[in-house]
Design a protein around this motif. Structure first.
Motif, short mmCIF file in Angstrom:
data_model
loop_
_atom_site.label_atom_id
_atom_site.label_comp_id
_atom_site.label_asym_id
_atom_site.label_seq_id
_atom_site.Cartn_x
_atom_site.Cartn_y
_atom_site.Cartn_z
N ASP A 51 0.86 -1.18 0.00
CA ASP A 51 0.00 0.00 0.00
C ASP A 51 0.90 1.24 0.00
O ASP A 51 1.86 1.32 0.78
CB ASP A 51 -0.90 0.02 1.24
N ASP A 52 0.57 2.18 -0.84
CA ASP A 52 1.36 3.39 -1.00
C ASP A 52 1.11 4.34 0.17
O ASP A 52 0.00 4.87 0.31
CB ASP A 52 0.99 4.05 -2.32
N LEU A 53 2.13 4.54 1.01
CA LEU A 53 1.98 5.42 2.19
C LEU A 53 1.69 6.87 1.80
O LEU A 53 1.13 7.62 2.60
CB LEU A 53 3.26 5.40 3.03
N SER A 54 2.08 7.28 0.61
CA SER A 54 1.85 8.67 0.22
C SER A 54 0.36 8.95 0.01
O SER A 54 -0.04 10.10 -0.09
CB SER A 54 2.65 9.03 -1.03
N GLN A 55 -0.45 7.90 -0.03
CA GLN A 55 -1.91 8.09 -0.11
C GLN A 55 -2.48 8.46 1.25
O GLN A 55 -3.59 8.96 1.34
CB GLN A 55 -2.58 6.82 -0.66
N ALA A 56 -1.72 8.18 2.32
CA ALA A 56 -2.12 8.58 3.67
C ALA A 56 -1.51 9.96 3.95
O ALA A 56 -0.44 10.28 3.45
CB ALA A 56 -1.61 7.57 4.70
N SER A 57 -2.18 10.75 4.73
CA SER A 57 -1.66 12.09 4.97
C SER A 57 -0.35 12.03 5.74
O SER A 57 -0.15 11.17 6.59
CB SER A 57 -2.68 12.92 5.75
N GLY A 58 0.53 12.91 5.38
CA GLY A 58 1.77 13.05 6.12
C GLY A 58 2.98 12.31 5.57
O GLY A 58 4.07 12.48 6.08
N TRP A 59 2.84 11.51 4.52
CA TRP A 59 3.97 10.78 3.96
C TRP A 59 4.16 11.16 2.49
O TRP A 59 3.19 11.30 1.75
CB TRP A 59 3.76 9.27 4.06
N VAL A 60 5.41 11.31 2.08
CA VAL A 60 5.76 11.65 0.71
C VAL A 60 6.68 10.56 0.17
O VAL A 60 7.64 10.16 0.84
CB VAL A 60 6.50 13.01 0.65
N LYS A 61 6.38 10.09 -1.02
CA LYS A 61 7.23 9.08 -1.66
C LYS A 61 8.39 9.80 -2.32
O LYS A 61 8.21 10.73 -3.09
CB LYS A 61 6.41 8.30 -2.70
N GLU A 82 4.82 7.38 14.75
CA GLU A 82 4.51 6.88 13.40
C GLU A 82 4.77 5.39 13.25
O GLU A 82 4.75 4.86 12.14
CB GLU A 82 5.26 7.69 12.35
N LEU A 83 4.98 4.73 14.36
CA LEU A 83 5.20 3.29 14.34
C LEU A 83 3.98 2.55 13.77
O LEU A 83 4.13 1.55 13.07
CB LEU A 83 5.53 2.79 15.75
N GLY A 84 2.80 3.08 14.02
CA GLY A 84 1.58 2.49 13.47
C GLY A 84 1.56 2.52 11.96
O GLY A 84 1.11 1.56 11.30
N ASP A 85 2.06 3.61 11.35
CA ASP A 85 2.13 3.69 9.89
C ASP A 85 3.11 2.65 9.35
O ASP A 85 2.86 2.03 8.32
CB ASP A 85 2.56 5.09 9.45
N PHE A 86 4.22 2.46 10.05
CA PHE A 86 5.18 1.44 9.63
C PHE A 86 4.54 0.05 9.70
O PHE A 86 4.65 -0.74 8.76
CB PHE A 86 6.43 1.50 10.52
N ALA A 87 3.83 -0.22 10.80
CA ALA A 87 3.18 -1.52 10.95
C ALA A 87 2.14 -1.74 9.84
O ALA A 87 2.05 -2.85 9.29
CB ALA A 87 2.52 -1.62 12.33
N LYS A 88 1.39 -0.72 9.48
CA LYS A 88 0.41 -0.84 8.39
C LYS A 88 1.12 -1.12 7.06
O LYS A 88 0.63 -1.92 6.26
CB LYS A 88 -0.44 0.42 8.29
N PHE A 89 2.22 -0.42 6.84
CA PHE A 89 2.97 -0.64 5.59
C PHE A 89 3.46 -2.09 5.52
O PHE A 89 3.30 -2.76 4.51
CB PHE A 89 4.14 0.33 5.50
N VAL A 90 4.06 -2.56 6.60
CA VAL A 90 4.55 -3.94 6.64
C VAL A 90 3.40 -4.93 6.44
O VAL A 90 3.51 -5.89 5.68
CB VAL A 90 5.31 -4.23 7.96
N ALA A 91 2.27 -4.68 7.09
CA ALA A 91 1.11 -5.58 6.95
C ALA A 91 0.56 -5.58 5.53
O ALA A 91 -0.03 -6.58 5.10
CB ALA A 91 0.01 -5.17 7.94
N SER A 92 0.78 -4.50 4.80
CA SER A 92 0.27 -4.43 3.43
C SER A 92 1.15 -5.16 2.42
O SER A 92 0.73 -5.38 1.29
CB SER A 92 0.12 -2.96 2.99
N LEU A 93 2.37 -5.52 2.82
CA LEU A 93 3.29 -6.17 1.88
C LEU A 93 2.76 -7.51 1.43
O LEU A 93 2.27 -8.31 2.23
CB LEU A 93 4.67 -6.37 2.53
#
Length: 186
Positions: free
Chosen positions: A47-57, A173-184
């Motif tokens: 999942d592309d984190l840049s679609q969530a607010s606060g993250w830039v690819k 922002e650990l929750g965002d990291f966990a979501k990213f990992v879970a989306s892999l």
């Protein structure tokens, strides 16, 4: 390279970015002294984190047609804390399944960190694949950082996902990291 963020020193931004983009691709470094014949994996999804607010690819491509083996596959930067979340892959057809264990690969990823004060490891599963999660606090170029890395191997490919930030921002922002990992999907 990275844009300044409120209350974030330009030196810290540069250090985090350089660490994530150049030191982080440890998968490529780990295979040996002779430049190995490796490719990046094209078979994973996230999942592309840049679609969530606060993250830039951030761009990590050598050009628009291919990714360089010297750069991370994907790097996201928080606009709030300057934290970095990155993903790197390295595939080598001749890689044996038991060539090195995940702890050895993780240790190689952490080579740029000195004065490690805290280290925690645990076995996890990412996309149905056994992985090793390691959290450390130490210094990179004199700056105290905290990072979490997850290393997994699937078939001939090694994947490492990394979250790097200042200790005071780690939990935010650990929750965002966990979501990213879970989306892999490896």
């Amino acid at each position: 390279m990275f844009h300044s963020q409120p209350n974030v020193s330009p030196r810290l931004l540069l250090m985090l970015g350089l660490f994530a983009i150049t030191v982080h691709p440890g998968c490529s470094i780990l295979v040996g002294n002779v430049r190995p014949i490796e490719t990046k994996s094209n078979g994973y999804r996230y999942d592309d984190l840049s679609q969530a607010s606060g993250w830039v690819k951030k761009s990590t491509k050598a050009d628009d047609t291919h990714r360089s083996n010297e750069l991370s596959d994907i790097v996201f930067q928080s606009q709030t804390t300057a934290a970095i979340i990155s993903l790197n892959s390295a595939c080598r057809e001749s890689r044996e399944r038991n060539e090195r264990d995940l702890r050895t690969f993780t240790q190689s990823l952490l080579m740029g960190i000195s004065e490690i004060e805290r280290r925690e490891e645990r076995d996890v599963v990412v996309s149905g694949v056994p992985a090793l999660e390691t959290t450390v606090q130490g210094k990179v170029t004199g700056q105290i950082v905290m990072l979490r890395t997850i290393v997994a191997r699937k078939d001939a490919c090694l994947f490492d996902v990394m979250y790097v930030t200042r200790p005071a921002s780690f939990e935010s922002e650990l929750g965002d990291f966990a979501k990213f990992v879970a989306s892999l999907r490896l």
